[in-house]
Design an enzyme around this catalytic site. Sequence first.
Site, PDB file in Angstrom:
ATOM      1  CG  ASP A  51      -2.055  -0.983   1.106  1.00  0.00           C
ATOM      2  OD1 ASP A  51      -2.399  -1.361  -0.028  1.00  0.00           O
ATOM      3  OD2 ASP A  51      -2.592  -1.392   2.150  1.00  0.00           O
TER       4      ASP A  51
ATOM      5  CE  LYS B 153      -3.619  -3.537  -3.702  1.00  0.00           C
ATOM      6  NZ  LYS B 153      -4.157  -4.260  -2.516  1.00  0.00           N
TER       7      LYS B 153
END
Length: 443
Positions: free
Chosen positions: A329, A356
């Site tokens: 992330d 994502k």
Amino acid sequence: MVSSVPGPLVERRPERRVVAPARRLVGVVEVPGDKSISHRALLCNAVARGVARVRNLGPGGDCQTTLRCVRALGVRVDQETDGSLVVHGVGLGGLREPEDVLDAENSGTTARLLAGLLAAHSFLSVLTGDASLRRRPMGRVATPLQRMGATVLGRAGGQLLPLAIRGGALRGIRYETPVASAQVKSALLLAGLHASGPTELREPAPSRDHTERLLRAQGAALDVAEGRVVVEGGHQLRAVDVDVPGDFSSAAFWLVAACLHPQARITVRGVGVNPGRTGLLEALEAMGGRVTVSNERVVGGEPVADVTAESSQLRGIEVGGALIPRLIDEVPILAVAAAVAAGPTLIRDAAELRAKESDRLHTVAAALRLLGAEVEELPDGLAIAGGARLRGATCHSAGDHRVAMAVAVAGLVADGPVTVEGAEAADVSYPSFWNDLDRLAER
């Protein structure tokens, strides 16, 4: 005294934020509650026996989505006047058939973990999401759930949302996940709680272990070893209180900002430092970043600390392999650091980022080029030349919260103002981001 839980966020027009270069970055900040732990605190306690209090739940849109879905499945959740939530668990198998479609909106964690729970219940449920989530791969969860005995139907042969799920009597399986994904692992562990016999999962590399930590605290029969976890079905969970630590992924933006800026020192207090999440600290250390971890303690089974970063002379590095799942992330903000660092940086083994909220490899590469960096987009990563003198530009978030915040950090160290189009995307995980930025940046 309790009050009703807030309803859905009100849809609004895209926002534009202009970030001017900062003279100094100084201060102490507390970031929102960890998004990953917040999801699990709600879902695991929903199917436990007893009552649990969840404090400091992540305030972003994704966590609110999970909260709405849990309540739609018949779980009572009260909000106390101090902001904490009280979850009245219904026990394994106790969820109720929803009256409507369950909308995971933009939250992949909500969709995948819910699929694991829904697969264990004999009623029919339909799970969908927004346009972005409906493009993200769900087959990696649907396929093993089908092997366990659930009926899972969806677009592209069950690969894409919406999914129609009719669960029932599940059986444990042995399964090797195709990617190191905490979402996939967690979905199958939640399904395995309800299955007959053991469910054994193996991963190609370690992923974050928040689910395992919480399930252990709740009394699950869990066996964890390197690259392998086994859950024995049929053991009821007990509700446990959860104090959610600060989200490391949110803290990462301030840590990188402080390392990049020539006049900076920022401390993030009370942030979770679970080893499965802190690969960025290792990357920054390898780059020459001045980052210190202090006041380490354990809160609710999760390691927590204060983390301080200050002005550093960063150098390029190579990042890949087993480190990637531990900083997946943080790749967008790591790419900003790499653009300014002396020498090239190579990021590989991160193809997962193409699935994502946006295609993060493409979106980040495009934004960095607009800002004056030299970036080559690779099938599974980025090659960044380094040494860039970032310039003012207008960049679009593509509806991706991590891209919006990474571009904003670039604006703090650029030569001129950086305009972030779609700045409201930050609300998904960090609604107070823009206020914290204004407070930490002296101009």
